[in-house]
Each structure stands twice: as C-alpha cells, then as structure tokens.
Design a protein around this motif. Structure first.
Motif, PDB file in Angstrom:
ATOM      1  N   ALA A 639       0.832  -1.207   0.000  1.00 41.41           N
ATOM      2  CA  ALA A 639       0.000   0.000   0.000  1.00 41.41           C
ATOM      3  C   ALA A 639       0.867   1.257   0.000  1.00 41.41           C
ATOM      4  O   ALA A 639       0.609   2.217  -0.742  1.00 41.41           O
ATOM      5  CB  ALA A 639      -0.938  -0.001   1.213  1.00 41.41           C
ATOM      6  N   GLY A 640       1.913   1.245   0.818  1.00 44.23           N
ATOM      7  CA  GLY A 640       2.819   2.403   0.853  1.00 44.23           C
ATOM      8  C   GLY A 640       3.513   2.613  -0.475  1.00 44.23           C
ATOM      9  O   GLY A 640       3.682   3.746  -0.928  1.00 44.23           O
ATOM     10  N   LEU A 654      -4.311   1.605 -13.530  1.00 43.97           N
ATOM     11  CA  LEU A 654      -3.768   0.462 -12.795  1.00 43.97           C
ATOM     12  C   LEU A 654      -4.890  -0.327 -12.129  1.00 43.97           C
ATOM     13  O   LEU A 654      -5.764   0.237 -11.470  1.00 43.97           O
ATOM     14  CB  LEU A 654      -2.781   0.950 -11.729  1.00 43.97           C
ATOM     15  N   ARG A 655      -4.868  -1.646 -12.299  1.00 40.35           N
ATOM     16  CA  ARG A 655      -5.828  -2.537 -11.642  1.00 40.35           C
ATOM     17  C   ARG A 655      -5.154  -3.190 -10.437  1.00 40.35           C
ATOM     18  O   ARG A 655      -4.062  -3.732 -10.545  1.00 40.35           O
ATOM     19  CB  ARG A 655      -6.318  -3.637 -12.586  1.00 40.35           C
ATOM     20  N   ILE A 656      -5.828  -3.134  -9.307  1.00 41.46           N
ATOM     21  CA  ILE A 656      -5.372  -3.854  -8.124  1.00 41.46           C
ATOM     22  C   ILE A 656      -6.325  -5.033  -7.925  1.00 41.46           C
ATOM     23  O   ILE A 656      -7.541  -4.853  -7.802  1.00 41.46           O
ATOM     24  CB  ILE A 656      -5.384  -2.971  -6.862  1.00 41.46           C
ATOM     25  N   VAL A 749     -12.994 -19.369  -8.001  1.00 42.60           N
ATOM     26  CA  VAL A 749     -12.108 -18.459  -7.269  1.00 42.60           C
ATOM     27  C   VAL A 749     -12.771 -17.090  -7.226  1.00 42.60           C
ATOM     28  O   VAL A 749     -13.271 -16.616  -8.242  1.00 42.60           O
ATOM     29  CB  VAL A 749     -10.729 -18.358  -7.954  1.00 42.60           C
ATOM     30  N   TYR A 750     -12.765 -16.454  -6.057  1.00 42.92           N
ATOM     31  CA  TYR A 750     -13.323 -15.105  -5.915  1.00 42.92           C
ATOM     32  C   TYR A 750     -12.182 -14.093  -5.818  1.00 42.92           C
ATOM     33  O   TYR A 750     -11.215 -14.310  -5.086  1.00 42.92           O
ATOM     34  CB  TYR A 750     -14.164 -14.991  -4.640  1.00 42.92           C
ATOM     35  N   MET A 751     -12.317 -12.975  -6.523  1.00 42.94           N
ATOM     36  CA  MET A 751     -11.314 -11.912  -6.461  1.00 42.94           C
ATOM     37  C   MET A 751     -12.012 -10.556  -6.417  1.00 42.94           C
ATOM     38  O   MET A 751     -13.146 -10.419  -6.871  1.00 42.94           O
ATOM     39  CB  MET A 751     -10.384 -11.953  -7.679  1.00 42.94           C
ATOM     40  N   LYS A 752     -11.306  -9.581  -5.890  1.00 42.41           N
ATOM     41  CA  LYS A 752     -11.843  -8.222  -5.809  1.00 42.41           C
ATOM     42  C   LYS A 752     -10.947  -7.282  -6.603  1.00 42.41           C
ATOM     43  O   LYS A 752      -9.721  -7.353  -6.511  1.00 42.41           O
ATOM     44  CB  LYS A 752     -11.924  -7.764  -4.352  1.00 42.41           C
ATOM     45  N   GLU A 753     -11.558  -6.398  -7.393  1.00 40.08           N
ATOM     46  CA  GLU A 753     -10.787  -5.438  -8.187  1.00 40.08           C
ATOM     47  C   GLU A 753     -10.939  -4.041  -7.612  1.00 40.08           C
ATOM     48  O   GLU A 753     -12.040  -3.628  -7.211  1.00 40.08           O
ATOM     49  CB  GLU A 753     -11.259  -5.445  -9.647  1.00 40.08           C
ATOM     50  N   MET A 754      -9.841  -3.308  -7.581  1.00 41.35           N
ATOM     51  CA  MET A 754      -9.850  -1.916  -7.126  1.00 41.35           C
ATOM     52  C   MET A 754      -8.993  -1.072  -8.050  1.00 41.35           C
ATOM     53  O   MET A 754      -8.060  -1.575  -8.684  1.00 41.35           O
ATOM     54  CB  MET A 754      -9.282  -1.809  -5.702  1.00 41.35           C
ATOM     55  N   GLU A 758      -8.784   3.642  -5.025  1.00 38.57           N
ATOM     56  CA  GLU A 758      -9.607   2.880  -4.075  1.00 38.57           C
ATOM     57  C   GLU A 758      -8.733   2.083  -3.112  1.00 38.57           C
ATOM     58  O   GLU A 758      -8.991   2.019  -1.906  1.00 38.57           O
ATOM     59  CB  GLU A 758     -10.554   1.941  -4.827  1.00 38.57           C
ATOM     60  N   PHE A 759      -7.679   1.486  -3.656  1.00 37.76           N
ATOM     61  CA  PHE A 759      -6.786   0.685  -2.823  1.00 37.76           C
ATOM     62  C   PHE A 759      -6.058   1.570  -1.810  1.00 37.76           C
ATOM     63  O   PHE A 759      -5.963   1.234  -0.626  1.00 37.76           O
ATOM     64  CB  PHE A 759      -5.789  -0.059  -3.701  1.00 37.76           C
TER      65      PHE A 759
END
Length: 775
Positions: A639-640, A654-656, A749-754, A758-759
């Motif tokens: 995150a930093g 950028l996709r997280i 499989v479950y994933m989350k996009e930010m 947002e991240f």
C-alpha cells in the motif's frame, strides 16, 4: 450513546465503535484494526492494575498479544509524556495515576509438556521475557510452569523418563507392562499431583482477577479445547488437531506438536473468581465463526469460551472482521447507511444457504419473510433474477482474457499466489502478449523444517562423493560460476519431473542448494564446501525443533523456498528473472515480526513498480491480519509503495486485484471477479504443488482446517465456493451452458478489483494504524 460499561476504557471504545445493539450472551467491544485491539486491551489492563495493585493476573502467549505488550510497555515508559497523556486522555484515563505493576501476582496460563524452559518457543521463556522482565513483575510473585521443576520419579529429568517426549496417558487407566512404563506411570501421577497443587495455589490467592486470552480456531481458551469440561481445573492433557496445527509453528512442525502434551489451567480455574475481569480478544474474519458460536450460544462444551457467561465482567474485544458474523453486526450492516447492490446480493445468496433453496425456487414470500432480504428496496419477483444476472456478470469478467498487460503478482509467502489465484494466472500465461512477474515478499524460511534440510544436505554429500555434481569441477565455479545458470537448475528439475526420475529431481534440488551454500558462506573450494555442509548438519542436529536458526541457515532455507517458487512458475515457461524474491527485512523469524519500515520494506516494492511498470498488481487482501500477520504487514508495504508510485506516475488505469486463500475467504457479493476452476486446473494445482513444494508436501505446518497439504484444502475451498454459487444459479447453469469453460467448471475463485485510488484509500486506514503506533 447510553453507558454500558463501568470501565472508562471500555465505554470510550464502545462509543467510538458506533455499535447500536448488543444481544450476545457476553458483552463485547469492537475496533477497526489489529493494533487498536492491542491498545484497548493494554489500557483496560492498566486501568484494572491501578485499581488492583496486588491483584492476580494471567496473560497470554503467542502472536496475538504483540500490540498489547508493545502498548503496555510504551504507556508505562511514557505515562507523563505528551504522547502518553494524549492516548490516556483520548480513552478516559487522563486523570489516572500511573499503575505500579510490581505488586501484581502472575499465573502462567499453559505450557507444552515437556519442554526445556530455556527454549525461545517455550511459554515459560515468553512469560519471563515479555511479562516478568518486560512489565517489571516480580518472579517471586509468579506461579510458573517450568518443566524442569515438576518432580518425577527418583528426581529424574523429563528426558530420562520420556526420552522421545511422548507421554502415554493411557497409563493413567491401565497396568504398566514394563519397568519403563511403571516409571512413566508413576511420573504421570506425580505430574497430576503437581497440577492439583498449582490449582490449589491459584485458589489460595482468591483465583485469577484479570484474565486475558486469545481464542483458538476450535474455540479453545488456554489449552481448553472443544469439549473441555466447564468445571475443569489445571491438568496435563492432550490437544486436538486444530490446536496442534496452530502450535506447529511454535514447535517446529505438526510432527512435533501432534505428540506433545500440554499443561493448562482449566475453565473453572479461569472463572473461579466471579468478580474477575476475563477478556478474550480476536482479530480477523478467520475468527468470525468461532466468535459467533462462543458469544451467541448458551454454555456449551463445543464453545469453551461460553463458560465466561458465569462472570459479569467477562468481555470479548474484537476487530470488526472478527465480529462480522455476529447477529448484531449483521443487523447493523443491513440497517446502517445506504442500501447497496452488495447488500442485495449478500442477502439473497445467504437466504439460499439458510433455506437450502436454489435461487430460481425462492418466492417473494421467502424474501419478505427474511429479516434482511425484506429490506431490499423495490422488492419484487425480479429481485432474485437481478442478483443472478449480477453474479453471471462477475463470472463473465472472471473468464475474460487479459492481453498486452504487465502483470505483477505478489504473495506474502511462497505458495500464496498459487493457493489464491492459480487458475487465473494459468490463463494469463496463455497469452504471449502478457509480461508476467511473480514476486514473493518474504523469505519464508520458517516453513522449512530442520529435518528436511538435514536430509537434503546429506544427499548433497552423497552426490558430491559420487562425483555427480559436475559443476564443482568448472574452473570459475567458486568465484562466479555458482551464481549463473539458475534457469538450468529449474529446467533440469522439471525435465526429471517429466521423466519421473526421482533421483534426477533430488540432484536438481541439491544443485541449487549447493549454489546457495557457496554464495552464503563464501565457499572457496570443494574441501571447504564439504566442511560447511558437515558443520550445518551438526548445527541443525544439535538444535531443538522450532529453535531459531542462524542468519545463514535462515537464508539457505529461504532460498530452498525460492527455488520451489521458481519451479512452480517454470511449469509455464516463466524465467527465473521474472520470479522475484524481495526478502523484506521485517521478516526475521522472531515471535513478533517487526513493523514495516519505509526505507527497508516499502522502497524495495516501490523500486519493482518503477522498474516493471505493471498495469495489474495482485495481492493477498488481509487488512485485519486474519491469516498470518505477515499477510497484514506485506499489505502495508505494498500500500505504501502504490501510494508513493502514484505521486510519480498516472495510475488511473492500474488494476489492483485482491485475492484470499485458505486463511480467509471472500463472500461472492464482495467479489468482482468469479473465476471458473476446471478439473485440469485442479490437476495442475495438485501436481505442481506436490512436485515443486518439496519442503511442504508433508504438511508440517498445516492449516487448522485440514490435516494435509495446503493445495488439497485450497481445492476444498474452491469446490465449496462453486456449491455456494450453484445454489443461486442452479447446477444446470453450469452443465448446460454454451461456454465450454463454464461447462468444465468444478470450482470457483473469488477476487476483488480496485483502482489505485480505491486501494490507497482503503490502505489509508492501515497506514494510519501504523502511523499511530508510537513505538
């Protein structure tokens, strides 16, 4: 908000929590994050200690107390300093005098038996370091469990009586069949008598006045596992698998913890003083189910912590994740704030589970009768179909091919990426237009047992003696050659996998280990190499299981794990240069890993982002430390780095991608991508894990949820997630689908996009929690 607690600390945190109702059997208080959990616990302890300067306390061991210990020491050292006054004033203790802990009487909660008290992984050692010395308590006021001081037959040592550390408790109930068994039987009864005397000494003190403990995955407090008698006292006892799995990290593997007994105070010991303050603290969603059962059940042997209902001052201190499945929390989630699509999806999917009904069988009456679906705005016959459509859209996103991307997958440990999202990475690697990197941020040496390394080193000796390590004969090998052709090691090994050549695989592993040894110990020639290998074998054979290795051995163990990671992705043609080993410095194998530091831990990640300029970054999304605390601290470092990088580059595209694995799971309503898992993917998972993670195939450090390899537990999770979605969409949605990938689905499989913003926004709370830490 009305006053609920006599404690100023508890009332202050309760008001900050925003809780609206509390219907659980035991009062509880929630906080936002793991560090704050330690702060609340520390302040409550100091508040009690000031009121009870000669009171009897019992404090926990392990990793959970990290911030409790750090905050207590900081506050005692800075009581009248600006920061100390600020913290105390914020939480109701601004006018309280500094407590003197020297008069407190300490009771050790539990201990492995037998164990050398000098070992760093003994609870006795932990208590002496962090509580007796760290808090300034007096040893003469303490009741401690020291294996060497518990008398046995003829004053023998525990190793003379139990040379293999195994204790057969059936000797309590059957006749001894040999002189050795008779000696052991008499010693067991002497241990039982010691436990009775220990209990008596606690009772003579009036019982424990302040108890603080964590809660195990099976609900255990102290070592009172599921099924323990609520009137149990101090005793020598066995543990269950869940507890053994958690203890494996302390003792050097499940092979050790499975056979090690424990001495523990009992549930009646904890609750003997009806006016005592007894606190259970827990962090992360992984604890949510056991917290719910413990707090919402009547006294029940399945939930040992339910015994605390006997005490009016018992409390649970929880992070919001640990409390997320409590009825109060769920009610508040649906009542507060605006109604979102996520709430609708969650309510409908959970209703399918509650009623065990397929989505297309749910009626409007079913929706109206449920306390949560009945709150859905504009509730109608179409509501369920809208949820079905939304989940199908997530599935379509999960099947969409990635092309022309620079993808940077990260894992806190080796195997985390595989166990989190391997079916997703498999498809990304099918497109040659993608540039894909795999980055493991910590060394992972703690997951490699001494026994495994000893075996490998002895094989190295054999291969060298037989002249089967030809690279040693190259003229520049010990100067520079050892550091070349790392891809050749991977290719050699995987060729042997294809040939089913076990000897070739072991040679491949030994080649890499020898390269590592030459680099770490600056080996000069073959004679020196043999000398170093013999020395390391000697060091490990004389070490106790779970003991801390030298920095050199730690590095060598970590490099074994790094080779394993290269082998996994080498299956898909990923070169060694695209598998990165960052070895962040906070990870040192201590009981408490250090907090991430900007220069040491964040900047190496930032340099990777600057160098490769990824368009997609994946990471283990564990903002509350549900899994190992390494997950939580790695997330802080990433995150930093993203935040800093965002000040240099435009990260709007950028996709997280956040993933979760065996430690904790997403609800499908919280996920943005649902990725199909085929039997082929499951076969790849099984084969690559078994062939490549050689140090892990014996599952020395398993999850408490499964007695076996992590990939088998992962498969179980993915199959369960498919069943969850099948109940909404219907099984026929899958086997009758027009898309072959959907028809081939046997797991999800479950994933989350930010987005980056947002991240970073999410991570600001983490960053704030870290910045607030005054130590």
């Amino acid at each position: 908000m009305e006053k609920r607690f006599e404690s100023k600390v508890e009332q202050a945190f309760y008001e900050l929590s925003g809780m609206q109702e509390m219907t659980a059997q035991i009062p509880y208080v929630t906080v936002d994050n793991f560090p704050k959990l330690g702060l609340m616990t520390s302040l409550r302890f100091l508040e009690w200690a000031e009121q009870n300067p000669n009171g009897v306390i019992s404090l926990p061991t392990g990793k959970t107390p990290e911030y409790f210990i750090k905050y207590t020491q900081f506050l005692l050292e800075n009581w009248e300093n600006e920061k100390g006054i600020e913290i105390r004033s914020q939480y109701g203790l601004g006018d309280m005098a500094k407590p003197d802990l020297s008069g407190l009487q300490f009771v050790q909660i539990d201990e492995f038996y037998p164990i050398d008290p000098r070992q760093h992984n003994s609870f006795y050692n932990y208590v002496m370091k962090y509580y007796i010395e760290g808090f300034g308590l007096k040893k003469e006021n303490a009741l401690l469990i020291n294996s060497e001081e518990i008398p046995l037959v003829d004053n023998k040592s525990f190793l003379e009586v139990f040379p293999d550390y195994n204790i057969d408790l059936s000797l309590r109930y059957r006749e001894a069949t040999s002189e050795v068994e008779k000696m052991q039987q008499d010693s067991i009864f002497m241990i039982d008598n010691w436990c009775t005397q220990y209990e008596q000494k606690i009772r003579e003190k009036g019982g424990i006045g302040f108890f603080l403990g964590g809660i195990g995955p099976d609900g255990h407090i102290a070592f009172n596992t599921r099924g323990s008698d609520h009137y149990s006292t101090t005793r020598l006892t066995k543990t269950n698998f869940e507890t053994q799995a958690v203890a494996a990290g302390d003792l050097g593997g499940i092979e050790v913890s499975r056979n090690r007994l424990v001495i523990t105070i009992g549930l009646d010991t904890i609750t003997h003083d009806k006016d005592a303050v007894s606190i259970i603290f827990a962090a992360g969603e992984a604890k949510a189910d056991i917290v719910k059962g413990s707090l919402e059940s009547k006294p029940d042997a399945v939930y040992p912590a339910s015994v605390l209902q006997r005490q009016k001052n018992s409390r649970f201190y929880l992070t919001t994740g640990a409390a997320c499945k409590l009825t109060d929390s769920v009610n508040q989630y649906y009542k507060e704030g605006e109604w979102t699509q996520t709430k609708t999806e969650k309510a409908v999917i959970d209703l399918c589970q509650k009623l065990n009904k397929y989505g297309h069988h749910l009626t409007l009456e079913d929706l109206k009768a449920d306390p949560y679906t009945s709150q859905i705005p504009n509730l109608s016959e179409d509501t369920v179909q809208l949820v079905i459509d939304a989940i199908q859209n997530k599935l379509e996103k999960g099947m969409k091919a990635d092309n022309d991307e620079v993808i940077y997958h990260t894992g806190p440990h080796h195997d985390d990426i595989m166990l989190g999202i391997m079916p997703y990475t498999n498809r990304q690697m099918r497109s040659a237009s993608n540039e894909i990197h795999f980055s493991v941020l910590t060394s992972g040496f703690t997951a490699v047992t001494n026994g495994f390394i000893i075996g490998v080193l002895k094989e190295c000796q054999e291969f060298i003696a037989k002249g089967q390590v030809q690279m040693l004969e190259y003229p520049d090998f010990f100067e520079a050659g050892y550091d070349k052709k790392w891809d050749k090691d991977v290719s050699h090994f995987l060729n042997s996998v294809a040939e089913r050549n076990e000897n070739g695989k072991r040679r491949g592993l030994c080649h890499r280990v020898i390269r590592s040894i030459v680099g770490i110990w600056k080996v000069q020639d073959k004679f020196h190499l043999n000398k170093v290998i013999a020395s390391v074998i000697g060091e490990l054979e004389s070490s106790y299981d779970g003991g801390k290795n030298s920095p050199e051995v730690q590095k060598m163990k970590g490099m074994v794990r790094e080779f394993e990671e290269e082998l996994v992705w080498g299956h898909f043609g990923v070169p060694v240069n695209n598998v990165h080993h960052l070895r962040l410095g906070f990870y040192k194998g201590d009981i408490f890993t250090e907090l991430p530091e900007k220069n040491r831990d964040m900047l190496p990640v930032l340099e990777e982002f600057r160098k490769y300029k990824p368009t997609t970054i994946s990471l283990a999304m564990d903002p509350e430390g549900s899994g190992p605390d390494t997950h939580y601290k790695v997330l802080q470092a990433i995150a930093g780095a993203v935040k800093e990088w965002g000040e240099e580059e435009d990260l709007s595209k950028l996709r997280i991608i956040g993933y979760r694995n065996v430690w904790f799971k997403y609800h499908p309503a919280d996920a943005d991508y649902i990725v199909p898992v085929s039997l082929n993917s499951l076969d790849v998972l099984e084969n690559s894990f078994t062939e490549c993670y050689m140090s892990q195939v014996n599952a020395s450090f398993p999850s408490y949820e499964y007695d076996g390899k992590f990939n088998e537990l992962t498969q179980k999770v993915w199959v369960q997630q498919l069943k969850q979605i099948q109940l909404l969409l219907g099984k026929n949605f899958f086997y009758e689908n027009n898309h072959p990938l959907v028809r081939a689905t046997h797991g999800l499989v479950y994933m989350k996009e930010m987005t980056a913003d947002e991240f970073v926004t999410m991570a600001k709370d983490l960053e704030k929690a870290v910045e607030e830490n005054p130590f």
